[in-house]
Scaffold this active site. Structure first.
Site, PDB file in Angstrom:
ATOM      1  N   HIS A 250      21.418  42.706  56.349  1.00 44.55           N
ATOM      2  CA  HIS A 250      20.025  42.837  55.948  1.00 44.55           C
ATOM      3  C   HIS A 250      19.487  41.567  55.296  1.00 44.55           C
ATOM      4  O   HIS A 250      18.276  41.374  55.239  1.00 44.55           O
ATOM      5  CB  HIS A 250      19.856  44.035  55.017  1.00 44.55           C
ATOM      6  CG  HIS A 250      19.868  45.338  55.740  1.00 44.55           C
ATOM      7  ND1 HIS A 250      19.123  46.428  55.332  1.00 44.55           N
ATOM      8  CD2 HIS A 250      20.517  45.735  56.860  1.00 44.55           C
ATOM      9  CE1 HIS A 250      19.335  47.439  56.165  1.00 44.55           C
ATOM     10  NE2 HIS A 250      20.179  47.038  57.100  1.00 44.55           N
TER      11      HIS A 250
ATOM     12  N   HIS B 183      28.269  49.442  63.669  1.00 43.46           N
ATOM     13  CA  HIS B 183      28.415  50.876  63.440  1.00 43.46           C
ATOM     14  C   HIS B 183      29.839  51.368  63.695  1.00 43.46           C
ATOM     15  O   HIS B 183      30.089  52.571  63.656  1.00 43.46           O
ATOM     16  CB  HIS B 183      27.410  51.643  64.292  1.00 43.46           C
ATOM     17  CG  HIS B 183      26.005  51.459  63.837  1.00 43.46           C
ATOM     18  ND1 HIS B 183      24.929  52.089  64.426  1.00 43.46           N
ATOM     19  CD2 HIS B 183      25.480  50.708  62.839  1.00 43.46           C
ATOM     20  CE1 HIS B 183      23.814  51.723  63.813  1.00 43.46           C
ATOM     21  NE2 HIS B 183      24.127  50.884  62.851  1.00 43.46           N
TER      22      HIS B 183
END
Length: 755
Positions: free
Chosen positions: A92, A286
């Site tokens: 992020h 993920h």
């Protein structure tokens, strides 16, 4: 205060109604003075690159590895391992980067500051950085927050069994928020109407951001969601205010995997990722960890910037249960993808294709997916209770990798070939966290990959003796005797150097890519004139290199030297003898080392310094000039003096005479400022973007101008600067300041000179 009503100060300095409140369309010049030395506690002599080189890098990595499994009671680690949290933190930080203007990214540690530290997509990353504080405290100035955030993500991957592609340090911290980045005009978190053109009335006034101008190139501003198309405002690369990329529930919360794929392709593409890199990043990222949505969002308190002093920079205090661990609320989604959330595996894709999925909701009420008919029940570990097992779950954005035909093909190949996924993820992750680092000369540390990567805009190293002062004088003499005009010499050098972006450190004159596709075809670079100039300079280069006994001059160097010669000649024409600083050492890249599509993002569709605009933009030309100046790392005085000089040197694209307020073009005088501020001239618009200056007595047209020209007489701050250069005693100062600003632009990409 016990006697508050008697306090003589009702408001602190800096409060009250601001100029921006009164005049919201006011030009924002503050972005040209942000990150000044006065805001930097490290001092003007601090050299971060030198400090980083003294770092015990391996000891730092050992400390980070130990932290991964050192779960703290105040913020327990999911599955006993902080790795997934730190991967998200690094992702992020880097993932705010966008190709359109090069802004965002991990390069200066902006995740510490507003607005990023309080974005809804960054919930709980305040805890991640706080977990890192003891290590940052230990190593101090030898590791910046910007580098530490990214390195921690890399170490997290390695600690969970993944082999990374490499790591480079060199990201120096800044000490205040970036004010130049346009994150969108919505005034509520997770709003997205404005960026898709569905609520134009609520958009910020012109001057805020860069809205789409040419539908053929960038798409229309209007949303066409009903027709299955969404057209995202430039330069944004996220679908909603406060998100990094996409809404994981689907577009606007609609759980449609195919529609989600379109948003993913658009946003990841604007971060310079192709389809394979996108699939690799999602499938690789993920493979680890989980999302958090243990309860309703109304249990979550204010973000860090709105939280009370007692929270000490933390935010999102959670009143649900214990407020942490199994009761954590972050995105509102409660998804764990794999059976091995703290170990690298291919189980993400195995589960994605191994089950059929049906829609369900998280405990917080968010759309997510579970296997049909209870398949896979009890195969997933619980994050905080080793005695519990849970069911597999997926996000709408995960299912996009299965139901979008292109993504599905790539995903199935990775499913069948885990080694290909590992390699693709390692490379895409490396690209993600280094995309805004600029040239390899800025890369530091012991873990640099040896492979040359096209997205890094590689430039060959100089392997030959460089030209000396005698050679430079001789070359300038040949250039000035070549028949090329001052305007042609200066225009060409500016075209090469002004592609530089201080945001992602791309562009600039080094590499000599002005002679290559796509730059040689850009309208702003006047291809016919450019071809003429380059042929002359190549002739001079070939002649010198053939007889220089080993010495060589690159065309990249010669282009800059020619511009310098033009400036020196123009100054001499005005009666000033100057020598423009010149640092040889640039080299020429090849076409094979140049990613044409990627360099396309550097094309100037407007350049106020050359009075150029490819089309009419919603944002005023003067605001786009400030945007360009900020990318060139210019101060307001530097921008001002460059405009004044470039105008009298007759460098406008297409030889337009707007702003050429002189009767002696090619002479480096302060005529632009003197004539702009002449009260004997009255200005009137001939269109929204162009003006005529008429003699007040005779009514005859003396000059024509654009908004960029007239703002230096209209804006009070810029007029104050223009008055300095228009003064009778400023002729020499004007030349001196122009030469300094010019030389700065020519060397913006010469990071090798600052090591």
């Amino acid at each position: 205060m016990a006697n508050e009503s008697k306090c003589p100060f009702n408001h602190a300095a800096g409060g009250g109604t601001t100029n921006r409140d009164w005049w919201p369309n006011q030009l924002n010049l503050k972005i040209l003075s942000q990150h000044s030395p006065a805001s930097d506690p490290m001092g003007k002599d601090f050299d971060y690159a030198k400090a980083f080189k003294s770092l015990d890098f391996q000891a730092l990595k050992r400390d980070l590895t130990a932290l991964m499994t050192d779960s703290q009671e105040w913020w327990p680690a999911d599955f006993g391992h902080y790795g997934p949290l730190f991967i998200r933190m690094a992702w992020h930080s880097a993932g705010t980067y966008r190709t359109a203007d090069g802004r965002g990214g991990a390069g200066s540690g902006q995740q510490r500051f507003a607005p990023l530290n309080s974005w809804p997509d960054n919930v709980s990353l305040d805890k991640a950085r706080r977990l890192l504080w003891p290590i940052k405290q230990k190593y101090g100035r030898n590791i910046s927050w910007a580098d530490l955030i990214v390195l921690t993500g890399n170490v997290a991957l390695e600690s969970m069994g993944f082999k990374t592609f490499g790591f480079s340090g060199g990201r120096a911290d800044v000490w205040e928020p970036d004010e130049d980045v346009y994150w969108g005009s919505e005034n509520k978190w997770l709003g997205g109407d404005n960026r898709y053109g569905k609520d134009p009335e609520s958009m910020q006034p012109p001057g805020e951001g860069t809205l789409v101008a040419e539908p053929a190139e960038h798409g229309n501003e209007e949303s066409r969601t009903n027709q299955g198309e969404r057209n995202l405002e430039n330069p944004l690369a996220a679908v909603q205010m406060g998100l990094i990329y996409v809404n994981p529930e689907g577009p606007e919360g609609n759980p449609d995997p195919v529609a989600s794929a379109k948003d993913i392709r658009e946003t990841f593409g604007r971060m310079a990722m192709n389809d394979e890199e996108t699939v690799a990043l999602i499938a690789g990222g993920h493979a680890f960890g989980k999302t958090h949505g243990a309860g309703p969002a109304d249990n979550v308190g204010p973000e860090p910037e709105a939280a009370g002093l007692e929270e000490q920079g933390l935010g999102w205090k959670n009143s649900f249960g214990t407020g942490k661990g199994a009761d954590t609320i972050t995105s509102g989604l409660e998804v764990t993808w794999t059976t091995t959330p703290t170990k690298w595996s291919n189980n993400y894709l195995e589960n994605l294709f191994g089950f059929e999925w049906e829609l369900t909701k998280s405990p917080a009420g968010a759309h997510q997916w579970k296997p049909k008919n209870g398949a896979g029940a009890g195969t997933i570990p619980h994050a905080h209770d080793p005695n519990k097992r849970i069911d597999p779950t997926m996000l709408t954005s995960d299912l996009a990798l299965r139901f979008d035909p292109t993504y599905e093909k790539i995903s199935r190949r990775f499913l069948a070939n885990p080694d290909q996924l590992a390699d693709a993820f390692a490379r895409a992750w490396y690209k993600l966290i280094h995309r805004d680092m600029g040239p390899l000369s800025r890369y530091l540390g012991p873990e640099l990959p040896q492979e040359e990567l096209l997205w890094q805009d590689p430039i060959p190293e100089a392997t030959h003796p460089l030209v000396d002062d005698s050679d430079i004088r001789a070359l300038k003499g040949k250039i000035l005797a070549s028949g090329l005009s001052v305007s042609e010499l200066v225009s060409t050098a500016w075209a090469a150097a002004s592609t530089f972006r201080g945001s992602d450190k791309r562009g600039g004159a080094n590499g000599g890519r002005l002679r290559l596709a796509p730059q040689k075809f850009w309208q702003a670079n006047q291809p016919e004139q450019l071809d003429k100039v380059l042929k002359v300079l190549e002739g001079i280069q070939n002649e010198f290199n053939a007889g220089a006994a080993g010495k060589q001059v690159s065309l990249a160097d010669l282009i800059v030297l020619a511009g310098n010669a033009g400036v020196e000649q123009a100054a001499q024409n005005a009666g000033h003898t100057v020598t423009v600083p010149f640092n040889p050492g640039r080299t020429d890249a090849t076409q094979e080392q140049t990613d044409v599509e990627s360099f396309g993002f550097l094309e100037p569709h407007t350049d106020g310094f050359r009075n150029y605009a490819a089309s009419t933009y919603r944002v005023p030309a003067e605001a786009l000039l400030i945007d360009k100046a900020q990318l060139l790392t210019l101060s307001a005085p530097e921008m001002t003096v460059l405009i004044g000089g470039l105008r009298v040197l007759d460098t406008n694209v297409g030889k337009t005479q707007h702003g050429v307020f002189t009767d002696r073009p090619g002479t480096l005088t302060n005529d632009f400022f003197r004539n702009l501020l002449d009260m004997g001239v009255e200005w009137k618009p001939t269109s929204k973007t162009e003006f005529e200056g008429r003699d007040r007595k005779t009514g005859s047209v003396k000059w024509t101008a654009t908004r960029v020209d007239l703002v230096f007489g209209s804006n009070s701050v810029l007029r104050a600067l223009a008055e300095v250069y228009a003064s009778s005693d400023a002729k020499e100062q004007f030349v001196t300041d122009f030469v300094a600003a010019w030389a700065k632009v020519m060397d913006l990409d010469r990071f090798d000179l600052r090591q």
